[in-house]
Write a protein that holds these residues in place. Structure first.
Motif, PDB file in Angstrom:
ATOM      1  N   LEU A  18       0.818  -1.219   0.000  1.00  0.00           N
ATOM      2  CA  LEU A  18       0.000   0.000   0.000  1.00  0.00           C
ATOM      3  C   LEU A  18       0.845   1.260   0.000  1.00  0.00           C
ATOM      4  CD1 LEU A  18      -2.652  -0.965   2.695  1.00  0.00           C
ATOM      5  CD2 LEU A  18      -2.897  -1.053   0.207  1.00  0.00           C
ATOM      6  N   LYS A  19       0.274   2.269  -0.648  1.00  0.00           N
ATOM      7  CA  LYS A  19       0.949   3.554  -0.636  1.00  0.00           C
ATOM      8  C   LYS A  19       0.104   4.514   0.189  1.00  0.00           C
ATOM      9  CE  LYS A  19       3.521   6.407  -3.851  1.00  0.00           C
ATOM     10  NZ  LYS A  19       4.879   6.096  -3.481  1.00  0.00           N
ATOM     11  N   GLY A  20       0.739   5.224   1.082  1.00  0.00           N
ATOM     12  CA  GLY A  20      -0.004   6.166   1.915  1.00  0.00           C
ATOM     13  C   GLY A  20      -0.319   7.433   1.131  1.00  0.00           C
ATOM     14  N   PRO A 173       4.769   1.384   5.885  1.00  0.00           N
ATOM     15  CA  PRO A 173       5.755   2.426   6.109  1.00  0.00           C
ATOM     16  C   PRO A 173       5.254   3.783   5.650  1.00  0.00           C
ATOM     17  CG  PRO A 173       6.224   1.244   4.092  1.00  0.00           C
ATOM     18  CD  PRO A 173       4.906   0.778   4.567  1.00  0.00           C
ATOM     19  N   GLY A 174       4.377   4.400   6.378  1.00  0.00           N
ATOM     20  CA  GLY A 174       3.817   5.671   5.939  1.00  0.00           C
ATOM     21  C   GLY A 174       4.679   6.863   6.276  1.00  0.00           C
ATOM     22  N   GLU A 175       5.776   6.623   6.997  1.00  0.00           N
ATOM     23  CA  GLU A 175       6.489   7.788   7.503  1.00  0.00           C
ATOM     24  C   GLU A 175       8.006   7.654   7.383  1.00  0.00           C
ATOM     25  OE1 GLU A 175       4.775   7.546  11.431  1.00  0.00           O
ATOM     26  OE2 GLU A 175       6.439   6.337  12.142  1.00  0.00           O
ATOM     27  N   ILE A 176       8.651   8.799   7.509  1.00  0.00           N
ATOM     28  CA  ILE A 176      10.111   8.822   7.572  1.00  0.00           C
ATOM     29  C   ILE A 176      10.456   9.375   8.940  1.00  0.00           C
ATOM     30  CG2 ILE A 176      12.136  10.114   6.794  1.00  0.00           C
ATOM     31  CD1 ILE A 176      11.158   9.910   3.987  1.00  0.00           C
ATOM     32  N   VAL A 177      11.285   8.665   9.680  1.00  0.00           N
ATOM     33  CA  VAL A 177      11.673   9.161  10.996  1.00  0.00           C
ATOM     34  C   VAL A 177      13.011   9.885  10.861  1.00  0.00           C
ATOM     35  CG1 VAL A 177      12.049   8.553  13.414  1.00  0.00           C
ATOM     36  CG2 VAL A 177      10.533   7.152  12.004  1.00  0.00           C
ATOM     37  N   GLU A 178      13.030  11.150  11.234  1.00  0.00           N
ATOM     38  CA  GLU A 178      14.275  11.933  11.184  1.00  0.00           C
ATOM     39  C   GLU A 178      14.799  12.122  12.601  1.00  0.00           C
ATOM     40  OE1 GLU A 178      16.223  12.861   8.842  1.00  0.00           O
ATOM     41  OE2 GLU A 178      14.971  12.607   7.063  1.00  0.00           O
ATOM     42  N   GLY A 179      16.102  12.293  12.698  1.00  0.00           N
ATOM     43  CA  GLY A 179      16.696  12.641  13.993  1.00  0.00           C
ATOM     44  C   GLY A 179      17.040  11.449  14.861  1.00  0.00           C
ATOM     45  N   LEU A 180      17.016  10.227  14.288  1.00  0.00           N
ATOM     46  CA  LEU A 180      17.451   9.065  15.076  1.00  0.00           C
ATOM     47  C   LEU A 180      18.958   9.177  15.309  1.00  0.00           C
ATOM     48  CD1 LEU A 180      15.438   6.409  13.132  1.00  0.00           C
ATOM     49  CD2 LEU A 180      15.552   6.413  15.615  1.00  0.00           C
ATOM     50  N   PRO A 181      19.422   8.753  16.481  1.00  0.00           N
ATOM     51  CA  PRO A 181      20.875   8.801  16.679  1.00  0.00           C
ATOM     52  C   PRO A 181      21.552   7.764  15.784  1.00  0.00           C
ATOM     53  CG  PRO A 181      19.814   7.676  18.512  1.00  0.00           C
ATOM     54  CD  PRO A 181      18.710   8.180  17.621  1.00  0.00           C
ATOM     55  N   TYR A 182      22.825   7.932  15.502  1.00  0.00           N
ATOM     56  CA  TYR A 182      23.558   6.904  14.764  1.00  0.00           C
ATOM     57  C   TYR A 182      25.019   6.939  15.147  1.00  0.00           C
ATOM     58  CZ  TYR A 182      24.233  11.039  11.819  1.00  0.00           C
ATOM     59  OH  TYR A 182      24.506  12.295  11.379  1.00  0.00           O
ATOM     60  N   LYS A 183      25.674   5.804  14.970  1.00  0.00           N
ATOM     61  CA  LYS A 183      27.105   5.726  15.232  1.00  0.00           C
ATOM     62  C   LYS A 183      27.730   5.174  13.952  1.00  0.00           C
ATOM     63  CE  LYS A 183      31.057   5.222  17.264  1.00  0.00           C
ATOM     64  NZ  LYS A 183      31.914   6.347  17.497  1.00  0.00           N
ATOM     65  N   ARG A 184      28.468   6.020  13.249  1.00  0.00           N
ATOM     66  CA  ARG A 184      29.032   5.599  11.958  1.00  0.00           C
ATOM     67  C   ARG A 184      30.067   4.500  12.145  1.00  0.00           C
ATOM     68  NH1 ARG A 184      26.300   7.857   7.850  1.00  0.00           N
ATOM     69  NH2 ARG A 184      25.711   9.988   8.254  1.00  0.00           N
ATOM     70  N   LEU A 185      30.100   3.578  11.179  1.00  0.00           N
ATOM     71  CA  LEU A 185      31.062   2.482  11.256  1.00  0.00           C
ATOM     72  C   LEU A 185      32.469   2.946  10.895  1.00  0.00           C
ATOM     73  CD1 LEU A 185      28.834  -0.287   9.729  1.00  0.00           C
ATOM     74  CD2 LEU A 185      29.893  -0.392  11.976  1.00  0.00           C
ATOM     75  N   LEU A 186      32.576   3.925   9.991  1.00  0.00           N
ATOM     76  CA  LEU A 186      33.896   4.396   9.563  1.00  0.00           C
ATOM     77  C   LEU A 186      33.989   5.911   9.730  1.00  0.00           C
ATOM     78  CD1 LEU A 186      34.331   2.355   6.259  1.00  0.00           C
ATOM     79  CD2 LEU A 186      35.604   2.021   8.381  1.00  0.00           C
ATOM     80  N   PRO A 187      35.211   6.418  10.004  1.00  0.00           N
ATOM     81  CA  PRO A 187      35.337   7.865  10.199  1.00  0.00           C
ATOM     82  C   PRO A 187      35.642   8.646   8.922  1.00  0.00           C
ATOM     83  CG  PRO A 187      37.337   6.755  10.926  1.00  0.00           C
ATOM     84  CD  PRO A 187      36.428   5.691  10.397  1.00  0.00           C
TER      85      PRO A 187
END
Ligand code: SAH
Ligand code: SF4
Ligand code: F3S
Length: 579
Positions: A18-20, A173-187
């Protein structure tokens, strides 16, 4: 050991289609519960990811959520208090590896009843898979899907408080969540999601069901992420989407070539993107790549099959002729471009003629690299319902024949590189020999060469001396220490403090009154010195003190001094990197 299983939500493939009505962007502003922090702070986590770059980027989000609890990553599952197996569903063999991996955690859970094993990712989005996993593997405590990584804290807390097992796999998946924390694998190199999901529904592919319908992130959010990476000194950014070309179509204000240009302008040395579907490839994209030297001349352009009949039955929306004319346009517009591809062998009822057409296109395009797969039926996809009349033996024979054709063009393109010098982004020392570094050229060819480990993360010139089909052997050109110094200088230039210093300095220079006061200082000092012992000494001295006071307390000058001392600290830090 096994306890009650709570099914909070389960995947439903019909809902996944389905598409929202428009994608909602929701901010993630959840603080972790103090009980989670108390339980896990200082403890270790382990994540094993299968599948594509999108899954790797998801791992970084999971890592970010766990690190916000005060946890640290470990590469040893037996040391971990929380482990996550992040799965892929694209082909049968991706799935079989997962069962073996989950099996390894049985003894860990037996020894430590508080140990938490989570299973996530695309495979969990398939109907029935989550149930199968919790039923067969009592060591699994939590199952979540690709659309609800943001519920990890809730699930961990429920599990902690109730000591029960939880399955929460959302389908829609009707939404996009912004602002989740993340820890990059490479610098030094990073993946940046630009869109999620896929609207193409190729008949063999499970991805649109596991990742949902296509949703583009807002350009401002993507640019903010890239600007941050620039300031942090990143050398390469890969923009990710199942089909980057259709970026923005759901928003309607901008498209992929606009985004590409805006990202290129930020100044990160290398921009890549994955994956381009040949169907909605616009010429403006090629112009952007040709215009900006920091957009890498490499395009991954999945062919899947060279037969029109197969392409139609795969739902690919292009013909052999259209694909070849796109390739011609690409090679004409971007001289020296590298092309890579994905090809599926053995789609149901593929004839010899169909397969010959694939070989023909592969020969004609002469790919610089390619991934080849044997078709794997995926439950829930239309192709999985087709009765197939081709034996496994024939499929394997075709696979070997295709591999030979691909190898020939890969080898030829590698041979042509011998004797020339290419910029290589250094990834790291090879596992077998610590003195050997490896990295990729702009055209995405793997190069091994001898050099010091401190070059990891730098872009250095390497002369190719030998070609080994899938990798090249090279020699570092120039002094490695000078390359490192150039890299460090670049890091300094990119620091926001330096940018701010330059801005303030410029503003001071443009302020006529202030500049007049600064310029007059030497003369006023001289006058005061010359007047010592004379009658007007007091007056001259007062003028000097007033001027000095005005300059020392002037907000712009104070700001510049403050920034200058921050830059000195930065230089000290960078000196540490160099030594
Ligand atoms: N969105 C990307 C990547 C999809 S998955 C794209 O469209 O190119 C990566 C590759 O896996 C695909 O290009 C395809 O070649 C292969 N693939 C997907 N489903 C498959 C299946 N059921 N069997 C074999 N290969 C498959
Ligand atoms: Fe799958 Fe096709 Fe979408 Fe790629 S474009 S993810 S192959 S459905
Ligand atoms: Fe696999 Fe999901 Fe990526 S199925 S290839 S991890 S989108």
């Amino acid at each position: 050991m096994s306890s009650k299983v709570n099914y909070l939500s389960c995947p439903d493939l019909s809902k996944a289609r389905l598409k929202g009505d428009g994608t909602k962007v929701v901010p993630f502003d959840m603080e972790p519960d103090h009980r989670l922090i108390e339980a896990y702070k200082g403890k270790k986590y382990f994540i094993k990811t299968y599948g594509c770059q999108g899954n790797v980027r998801d791992e970084e989000t999971m890592a970010g959520l766990l690190e916000a609890l005060g946890m640290e990553r470990t590469s040893r599952p037996s040391e971990s208090k929380i482990s996550i197996v992040n799965t892929c569903a694209v082909r049968e063999n991706a799935e079989s590896k997962v069962y073996g991996e989950i099996g390894k955690f049985k003894s860990i859970k037996e020894k430590d009843k508080d140990f938490v094993l989570c299973v996530s990712g695309c495979m969990m989005q398939e109907e029935g898979k989550a149930n199968l996993i919790v039923d067969s593997y009592p060591q699994v405590s939590i199952v979540f899907g690709t659309h609800n990584i943001n519920s990890l804290y809730d699930l961990l807390l429920e599990n902690l408080l109730k000591k029960e097992r939880f399955v929460d796999v959302r389908s829609f998946p009707g939404e996009i969540v912004e602002g989740l924390p993340y820890k990059r694998l490479l610098p030094y190199k990073a993946y940046v999601d630009i869109s999620y999901g896929c609207d193409k529904f190729c008949t063999y592919c499970i991805v649109p069901y596991t990742r949902g319908r296509e949703r583009s992130r807002r350009m401002g959010d993507i640019l903010a992420e890239c600007k941050k990476l620039y300031a942090e000194g990143y050398q390469e950014v890969t923009l990710l989407g199942q089909n980057v070309n259709s970026y923005g179509k759901d928003i309607g204000e901008y498209g992929f070539s606009d985004l590409l240009e805006e990202v290129a302008k930020i100044g990160i040395p290398r921009i890549r993107f994955l994956t381009s579907h040949p169907f909605d490839f616009e010429h403006s994209m090629l112009e952007a790549i040709a215009k900006y030297p920091n957009i890498m001349p490499w395009i991954h352009l999945p062919l899947q099959s060279g037969s029109d009949d197969m392409l139609r039955r795969m739902g690919r929306r292009y013909t052999q002729k259209e694909y070849l004319s796109l390739v011609e346009d690409i090679r004409r517009t971007i001289p020296g471009v590298s092309l890579s591809t994905d090809i599926i062998v053995g789609f149901p009822n593929e004839t010899d003629e169909d397969f010959d057409a694939t070989l023909e296109v592969a020969k004609q395009v002469a790919y610089e690299s390619a991934f080849t797969f044997i078709y794997s039926p995926r439950n829930g996809t239309p192709a999985a319902r087709i009765k197939d009349n081709v034996s496994d033996k024939i499929k394997h024979e075709r696979f070997v024949r295709l591999t030979k054709v691909i190898e020939a063009s890969v080898e030829k393109s590698s041979d042509l590189m011998v004797g020339n010098t290419y910029d290589v982004l250094v990834d790291g020392p090879s596992k077998r020999d610590k003195e050997v570094l490896s990295g990729y050229t702009e055209g995405n060819k793997l190069v091994n060469f001898k050099g010091p480990q401190y070059l990891v993360g730098c872009i250095v010139p390497v002369k190719i001396i030998e070609s080994h089909t899938y990798s090249l052997i090279g020699e570092l050109v120039g002094d490695p220490l000078l390359h490192k110094a150039k890299f460090v200088g670049d890091l300094l230039r990119r620091d926001p403090v330096v940018e701010e210093y330059q801005r303030v300095d410029q503003a001071i220079k443009e302020d006529g009154k202030l500049m007049e006061a600064i310029d007059s200082l030497p003369q006023v000092k001289k006058d005061a010195a010359l007047s010592i012992g004379s009658l007007n000494y007091e007056e001259k001295r007062n003028t000097l003190l007033k001027l000095e006071d005005m300059l020392n307390t002037h907000p712009m000058i104070k700001n510049r001094e403050n920034l200058y001392s921050q830059i000195q600290d930065l230089i000290e830090e960078l000196r540490g990197i160099l030594s």
